[in-house]
Motif scaffolding. Structure first.
Motif, mmCIF file in Angstrom:
data_model
loop_
_atom_site.group_PDB
_atom_site.id
_atom_site.type_symbol
_atom_site.label_atom_id
_atom_site.label_comp_id
_atom_site.label_asym_id
_atom_site.label_seq_id
_atom_site.Cartn_x
_atom_site.Cartn_y
_atom_site.Cartn_z
ATOM 1 N N VAL A 41 1.201 -1.231 0.197
ATOM 2 C CA VAL A 41 -0.361 0.161 -0.195
ATOM 3 C C VAL A 41 0.935 1.355 0.073
ATOM 4 C CG1 VAL A 41 -1.334 1.270 1.812
ATOM 5 C CG2 VAL A 41 -2.345 -1.217 1.016
ATOM 6 N N ALA A 42 1.874 1.515 0.794
ATOM 7 C CA ALA A 42 2.890 2.228 1.123
ATOM 8 C C ALA A 42 3.710 2.526 -0.725
ATOM 9 C CB ALA A 42 4.097 2.216 1.913
ATOM 10 N N ILE A 43 4.444 1.480 -1.157
ATOM 11 C CA ILE A 43 4.600 1.816 -2.744
ATOM 12 C C ILE A 43 3.676 2.479 -3.689
ATOM 13 C CG2 ILE A 43 5.194 0.507 -4.716
ATOM 14 C CD1 ILE A 43 6.739 -1.299 -2.626
ATOM 15 N N GLY A 44 1.848 1.726 -3.063
ATOM 16 C CA GLY A 44 0.830 2.583 -3.993
ATOM 17 C C GLY A 44 0.734 3.850 -3.977
ATOM 18 N N LEU A 45 0.974 4.453 -2.889
ATOM 19 C CA LEU A 45 1.043 5.627 -2.202
ATOM 20 C C LEU A 45 1.734 6.712 -2.509
ATOM 21 C CD1 LEU A 45 0.252 5.301 1.651
ATOM 22 C CD2 LEU A 45 -1.132 7.165 0.207
ATOM 23 N N VAL A 46 3.054 6.141 -2.461
ATOM 24 C CA VAL A 46 4.132 7.007 -3.670
ATOM 25 C C VAL A 46 4.053 6.746 -4.918
ATOM 26 C CG1 VAL A 46 6.695 6.718 -4.014
ATOM 27 C CG2 VAL A 46 6.167 6.212 -1.221
ATOM 28 N N ASN A 47 4.473 5.642 -5.279
ATOM 29 C CA ASN A 47 3.954 6.267 -7.043
ATOM 30 C C ASN A 47 2.388 7.137 -7.858
ATOM 31 O OD1 ASN A 47 6.150 3.467 -7.873
ATOM 32 N ND2 ASN A 47 4.083 2.307 -7.362
ATOM 33 N N ARG A 48 1.350 7.093 -6.841
ATOM 34 C CA ARG A 48 0.552 7.909 -7.017
ATOM 35 C C ARG A 48 0.275 9.765 -6.909
ATOM 36 N NH1 ARG A 48 -2.916 9.594 -10.507
ATOM 37 N NH2 ARG A 48 -4.391 10.355 -9.805
ATOM 38 N N PHE A 49 1.266 9.186 -5.733
ATOM 39 C CA PHE A 49 1.774 10.656 -4.911
ATOM 40 C C PHE A 49 2.624 11.642 -6.341
ATOM 41 C CE2 PHE A 49 0.903 9.997 -0.142
ATOM 42 C CZ PHE A 49 0.037 10.126 -0.853
ATOM 43 N N LYS A 50 3.856 10.442 -7.117
ATOM 44 C CA LYS A 50 4.692 10.799 -8.259
ATOM 45 C C LYS A 50 3.980 11.116 -9.721
ATOM 46 C CE LYS A 50 8.122 8.093 -7.182
ATOM 47 N NZ LYS A 50 9.446 6.953 -8.472
ATOM 48 N N GLU A 51 2.368 10.534 -9.450
ATOM 49 C CA GLU A 51 2.174 10.913 -10.641
ATOM 50 C C GLU A 51 0.966 12.308 -10.249
ATOM 51 O OE1 GLU A 51 -0.596 7.667 -11.229
ATOM 52 O OE2 GLU A 51 1.030 6.429 -11.662
ATOM 53 N N LEU A 52 0.438 12.511 -9.223
ATOM 54 C CA LEU A 52 0.265 13.657 -8.659
ATOM 55 C C LEU A 52 0.967 15.068 -8.858
ATOM 56 C CD1 LEU A 52 -2.330 12.545 -6.486
ATOM 57 C CD2 LEU A 52 -2.715 13.166 -8.769
ATOM 58 N N GLY A 53 2.115 14.926 -8.734
ATOM 59 C CA GLY A 53 2.930 15.585 -8.831
ATOM 60 C C GLY A 53 3.529 16.081 -7.495
ATOM 61 N N VAL A 54 3.288 15.389 -6.442
ATOM 62 C CA VAL A 54 3.572 15.018 -4.726
ATOM 63 C C VAL A 54 4.692 14.961 -4.688
ATOM 64 C CG1 VAL A 54 2.571 14.571 -2.319
ATOM 65 C CG2 VAL A 54 1.034 15.108 -4.244
ATOM 66 N N ARG A 55 5.473 15.649 -4.530
ATOM 67 C CA ARG A 55 6.948 14.824 -3.958
ATOM 68 C C ARG A 55 7.200 13.529 -2.002
ATOM 69 N NH1 ARG A 55 10.293 20.143 -3.173
ATOM 70 N NH2 ARG A 55 8.392 19.584 -2.137
ATOM 71 N N VAL A 56 7.666 13.338 -2.689
ATOM 72 C CA VAL A 56 7.508 12.184 -0.761
ATOM 73 C C VAL A 56 9.283 11.967 -0.979
ATOM 74 C CG1 VAL A 56 7.787 9.485 -0.294
ATOM 75 C CG2 VAL A 56 5.850 10.862 -1.531
ATOM 76 N N PRO A 57 10.101 12.761 -0.096
ATOM 77 C CA PRO A 57 9.320 12.694 1.674
ATOM 78 C C PRO A 57 8.754 14.244 1.640
ATOM 79 C CG PRO A 57 11.362 12.266 1.842
ATOM 80 C CD PRO A 57 11.277 12.344 0.390
ATOM 81 N N GLU A 58 9.666 15.412 0.424
ATOM 82 C CA GLU A 58 9.351 16.426 1.083
ATOM 83 C C GLU A 58 8.534 17.883 0.829
ATOM 84 O OE1 GLU A 58 12.931 15.752 -1.696
ATOM 85 O OE2 GLU A 58 10.800 15.049 -1.628
ATOM 86 N N ASP A 59 6.783 16.298 0.752
ATOM 87 C CA ASP A 59 5.801 17.186 0.638
ATOM 88 C C ASP A 59 4.799 16.192 1.373
ATOM 89 O OD1 ASP A 59 5.844 18.766 -1.528
ATOM 90 O OD2 ASP A 59 5.449 17.491 -2.394
ATOM 91 N N ILE A 60 5.569 14.551 1.681
ATOM 92 C CA ILE A 60 4.452 13.817 2.473
ATOM 93 C C ILE A 60 5.285 13.390 2.676
ATOM 94 C CG2 ILE A 60 3.463 12.917 1.067
ATOM 95 C CD1 ILE A 60 0.791 12.701 2.848
ATOM 96 N N ALA A 61 5.113 12.695 4.126
ATOM 97 C CA ALA A 61 6.132 11.215 4.290
ATOM 98 C C ALA A 61 5.573 10.150 4.127
ATOM 99 C CB ALA A 61 6.538 11.270 5.954
ATOM 100 N N VAL A 62 6.232 8.847 3.185
ATOM 101 C CA VAL A 62 5.354 7.481 3.829
ATOM 102 C C VAL A 62 6.328 6.297 4.224
ATOM 103 C CG1 VAL A 62 4.324 5.480 2.118
ATOM 104 C CG2 VAL A 62 3.963 8.223 2.077
ATOM 105 N N VAL A 63 5.415 5.979 4.993
ATOM 106 C CA VAL A 63 6.402 4.517 6.424
ATOM 107 C C VAL A 63 4.959 3.546 5.690
ATOM 108 C CG1 VAL A 63 6.914 3.441 8.102
ATOM 109 C CG2 VAL A 63 7.028 5.837 7.846
#
Length: 122
Positions: A27-49
């Motif tokens: 689920v974390a990997i899915g979050l990170v991949n979708r955030f990338k598509e949306l232009g959200v930077r991980v971890p600068e904009d949101i951290a994921v664990v």
């Protein structure tokens, strides 16, 4: 994909959270991949664990921080104790063994850790 759906949800909020703790690493990997598509930077904009510390956490970009619940170690010890109990035909009380989860810090949460050590975000 649960992670992508969660990312869409968080992205749609008026204020995204500083961090997301996913139920597992996939689920974390899915979050990170979708955030990338949306232009959200991980971890600068949101951290994921995530949770599990599976092998896929180290082949993503950024690598995913994860809570290791030591599944392999738990399984190995449980098997050893069960085999010992069978061999000895033991009827003694069960043993209580406690495992402590460990946070494996990788790139997906590094900015959050740095900022929390410097005080609250502006």
């Amino acid at each position: 994909n649960t992670g992508a759906n969660a990312a869409d949800y968080f992205y749609g909020l008026t204020h995204m959270p500083d961090a997301v703790y996913a139920i597992n690493d996939m689920v974390a990997i899915g979050l990170v991949n979708r955030f990338k598509e949306l232009g959200v930077r991980v971890p600068e904009d949101i951290a994921v664990v995530g949770v599990d510390n599976n092998q896929w956490t180290t082949v993503t970009s950024p690598q995913i921080s994860s809570v290791s619940i030591m599944g392999e170690e738990v399984a190995r010890l449980a098997t050893e104790l069960l085999l010992k109990r069978i061999r000895e035909m033991s009827t003694t009380d069960y043993e209580h063994i406690q495992f402590e989860p460990r946070l494996i810090v990788r790139e997906s949460s590094v900015a959050m850790i740095r900022s929390s050590s410097q005080g609250p975000r502006a």
